[in-house]
Design an enzyme around this catalytic site. Structure first.
Site, PDB file in Angstrom:
ATOM      1  N   TYR A  22      -5.336  15.699-101.607  1.00  0.00           N
ATOM      2  CA  TYR A  22      -6.346  14.838-102.231  1.00  0.00           C
ATOM      3  C   TYR A  22      -7.041  13.949-101.195  1.00  0.00           C
ATOM      4  O   TYR A  22      -8.141  13.457-101.430  1.00  0.00           O
ATOM      5  CB  TYR A  22      -5.728  13.963-103.335  1.00  0.00           C
ATOM      6  CG  TYR A  22      -5.290  14.728-104.569  1.00  0.00           C
ATOM      7  CD1 TYR A  22      -5.364  16.116-104.630  1.00  0.00           C
ATOM      8  CD2 TYR A  22      -4.810  14.063-105.687  1.00  0.00           C
ATOM      9  CE1 TYR A  22      -4.956  16.809-105.751  1.00  0.00           C
ATOM     10  CE2 TYR A  22      -4.401  14.757-106.818  1.00  0.00           C
ATOM     11  CZ  TYR A  22      -4.466  16.131-106.831  1.00  0.00           C
ATOM     12  OH  TYR A  22      -4.060  16.812-107.953  1.00  0.00           O
TER      13      TYR A  22
ATOM     14  N   LYS B 187       6.704  24.373-101.843  1.00  0.00           N
ATOM     15  CA  LYS B 187       6.403  25.813-101.856  1.00  0.00           C
ATOM     16  C   LYS B 187       6.637  26.320-100.430  1.00  0.00           C
ATOM     17  O   LYS B 187       5.715  26.747 -99.735  1.00  0.00           O
ATOM     18  CB  LYS B 187       4.948  26.015-102.327  1.00  0.00           C
ATOM     19  CG  LYS B 187       4.525  27.436-102.522  1.00  0.00           C
ATOM     20  CD  LYS B 187       5.077  28.085-103.785  1.00  0.00           C
ATOM     21  CE  LYS B 187       4.625  29.551-103.852  1.00  0.00           C
ATOM     22  NZ  LYS B 187       5.263  30.289-104.946  1.00  0.00           N
TER      23      LYS B 187
ATOM     24  N   ASP C  11       1.019  15.497-109.484  1.00  0.00           N
ATOM     25  CA  ASP C  11      -0.035  15.308-110.475  1.00  0.00           C
ATOM     26  C   ASP C  11       0.136  16.324-111.604  1.00  0.00           C
ATOM     27  O   ASP C  11       0.133  15.987-112.791  1.00  0.00           O
ATOM     28  CB  ASP C  11      -1.395  15.497-109.771  1.00  0.00           C
ATOM     29  CG  ASP C  11      -2.570  15.170-110.668  1.00  0.00           C
ATOM     30  OD1 ASP C  11      -2.379  14.465-111.672  1.00  0.00           O
ATOM     31  OD2 ASP C  11      -3.690  15.628-110.343  1.00  0.00           O
TER      32      ASP C  11
ATOM     33  N   ASP D 133       1.934  15.733-115.728  1.00  0.00           N
ATOM     34  CA  ASP D 133       1.273  16.036-117.008  1.00  0.00           C
ATOM     35  C   ASP D 133       2.139  16.993-117.817  1.00  0.00           C
ATOM     36  O   ASP D 133       2.313  16.834-119.026  1.00  0.00           O
ATOM     37  CB  ASP D 133      -0.104  16.691-116.786  1.00  0.00           C
ATOM     38  CG  ASP D 133      -1.232  15.668-116.696  1.00  0.00           C
ATOM     39  OD1 ASP D 133      -0.971  14.538-116.232  1.00  0.00           O
ATOM     40  OD2 ASP D 133      -2.375  16.000-117.074  1.00  0.00           O
TER      41      ASP D 133
ATOM     42  N   ASP E  76       6.483  26.707-108.549  1.00  0.00           N
ATOM     43  CA  ASP E  76       6.255  27.586-109.702  1.00  0.00           C
ATOM     44  C   ASP E  76       7.508  27.671-110.563  1.00  0.00           C
ATOM     45  O   ASP E  76       7.455  27.606-111.794  1.00  0.00           O
ATOM     46  CB  ASP E  76       5.767  28.981-109.259  1.00  0.00           C
ATOM     47  CG  ASP E  76       6.550  29.549-108.095  1.00  0.00           C
ATOM     48  OD1 ASP E  76       7.398  28.842-107.514  1.00  0.00           O
ATOM     49  OD2 ASP E  76       6.313  30.734-107.741  1.00  0.00           O
TER      50      ASP E  76
HETATM   51  C1  IPM Z   1      -3.596  10.962-112.313  1.00  0.00           C
HETATM   52  C2  IPM Z   1      -4.990  11.463-112.371  1.00  0.00           C
HETATM   53  C3  IPM Z   1      -5.648  11.213-111.035  1.00  0.00           C
HETATM   54  C4  IPM Z   1      -4.814  11.880-109.974  1.00  0.00           C
HETATM   55  C5  IPM Z   1      -7.092  11.686-110.911  1.00  0.00           C
HETATM   56  C6  IPM Z   1      -7.943  11.107-111.987  1.00  0.00           C
HETATM   57  C7  IPM Z   1      -7.650  11.431-109.548  1.00  0.00           C
HETATM   58  O1  IPM Z   1      -4.993  12.812-112.707  1.00  0.00           O
HETATM   59  O2  IPM Z   1      -3.398   9.758-112.086  1.00  0.00           O
HETATM   60  O3  IPM Z   1      -2.680  11.772-112.486  1.00  0.00           O
HETATM   61  O4  IPM Z   1      -4.915  13.056-109.746  1.00  0.00           O
HETATM   62  O5  IPM Z   1      -4.010  11.202-109.380  1.00  0.00           O
HETATM   63 MG    MG Z   2      -3.132  13.557-113.242  1.00  0.00          MG
END
Ligand code: IPM
Ligand code: MG
Length: 384
Positions: A164, A213, A269, A273, A245
């Site tokens: 990133y 990985k 990241d 989620d 994975d």
């Molecule tokens: C998170 C979000 C951010 C990230 C984005 C919006 C840049 O997805 O905080 O997980 O990837 O860190």
């Molecule tokens: Mg995120």
């Protein structure tokens, strides 16, 4: 002054360790769309904690993202950074605009213009994202309830380096565009977050899983080498390793096997989620971003949800639990942090739900709104 120094010294002025014990300066970044609504509830809960435990929280509202763009034409103005640096901790709502307006300069690049630089400016390289499946909400999981029962996973995500932040470019090659993003990590960047992850694992269930990985990526090989070296300092923590994975699959098949996951920026990241889904709603989850001092940034892991903004239906729990993390990690107010987390559980146990917490197919009519959920949690904090 390097990045690391920016966040040092404030606690001595306003915080626990200084002359003004119990008085804290908290920067509030409301964020966009549902941001102000859920942050208002978080602020109410913080106020209730202040009254109950005798702390004074001085709130400093700071402009960033859409609000700052409208006023200054930029998403993270210097004045915001300067005033943020005078705070003990920051509470942040989600930043970002609606999908249909993403080309508009107000929303294009909010991530790269505000979120990433804010983390980088304060050197907040450790991101903590914990997924706990609360008994009251087990029915919400899209995975089988018996698979998620008792899950408590802490993801330790590297937050200020990797792909990133690495060099990016788009260039012409043989008459067509080629784009690249570079995943680069230094040993020192891996070591400092590995140390944090081992510390958390030591104080939890003593197990740490490194996710990378290393069968393909050179940077992952370095993550393994450095983490294995750090492991020698932590004989009480069991270290194991999974390719990303496989880890993604194991998180759904058998999430209880995990205690602490340590991983890089992009894998963290994605996996955070995924892990949040186990519990049924991303609207529940806070995160903490920390550096080398007590200063930290606390925010929900979800986005600004423009489609439900302004309707008093967003779930404020992610923002309220962000307050709990702030009390624990930045202000060292552990009883207060536990008090908020218990209050949230009490209200959920009593059956109160925002719409996102109503199982598919069930009657959403009985759901409570954003403000009502906040009020219930305030009451539970007071009466605990
Ligand atoms: C998170 C979000 C951010 C990230 C984005 C919006 C840049 O997805 O905080 O997980 O990837 O860190
Ligand atoms: Mg995120």
């Amino acid at each position: 002054m390097d990045d690391g120094d920016r966040s040092r010294g404030r606690m001595a002025k306003h915080g626990r360790r200084g002359e003004d014990v119990g008085r804290f300066r908290i920067g509030i970044l409301n964020g966009d769309y549902i941001g102000p609504e859920i942050m208002a509830e978080a602020v109410k809960v913080l106020g209730a904690v202040g009254e109950k435990y005798g702390h004074q929280f001085d709130l400093v509202y700071l402009e960033a993202s859409g609000e700052a763009y409208d006023k200054y034409g930029e998403h993270l103005p210097q004045v915001t950074l300067k005033r943020a640096a005078e705070c003990d901790a920051l509470l942040k709502g989600p930043f970002g605009g609606p999908p249909e307006e993403l080309h508009h300069p107000k929303w294009a690049n909010v991530e790269k213009a505000a979120i990433l630089p804010l983390r980088k400016y304060f050197n907040l390289y450790t991101n903590l994202r914990q997924t706990r499946v609360l008994p009251a909400l087990e029915a919400l999981t899209p995975v089988k309830a018996d698979v998620v029962h008792g899950v408590d996973v802490l993801i330790v995500r590297e937050l200020t380096s990797g792909i990133y932040f690495g060099p990016k470019q788009t260039r012409m090659v043989d008459g067509e565009r080629e784009s690249s993003d570079v995943e680069a990590y230094r040993e020192s960047e891996i070591r400092r977050i590995a140390l944090k992850a081992f510390e958390y694992a030591r104080h939890r269930r003593g197990k740490l899983t490194l996710v990378a990985k290393s069968n393909v990526l050179e940077s992952s090989v370095l993550w393994r080498e450095v983490t294995e070296t750090v492991a020698r300092e932590y004989a009480d923590v069991r270290l194991d390793y999974l390719h990303v994975d496989n880890a993604a699959m194991q998180l759904i098949l058998n999430p209880r096997q995990f205690d602490v996951l340590l991983t890089n920026n992009i894998f963290g990241d994605i996996l955070s989620d995924e892990a949040s889904v186990l519990s049924g709603s991303i609207g529940l989850f806070p995160s903490a971003s920390l550096g080398d001092s007590h200063f930290g940034l606390y925010e929900p892991i979800h986005g600004s949800a423009p489609s439900i903004a302004g309707q008093n239906i967003a779930n404020p729990i992610s923002a309220i639990l962000s307050v709990a993390l702030m009390l624990r990690y930045s202000l060292e107010c552990l009883a207060e942090a536990n008090g908020i987390e218990q209050a949230v559980e009490v209200v959920l146990d009593e059956g109160y739900r925002t719409v996102d917490l109503v199982p598919p197919g069930a009657q959403a009519g009985g759901a409570v709104g954003t403000r009502e959920m906040g009020d219930r949690i305030v009451r539970a904090v007071r009466s605990a």
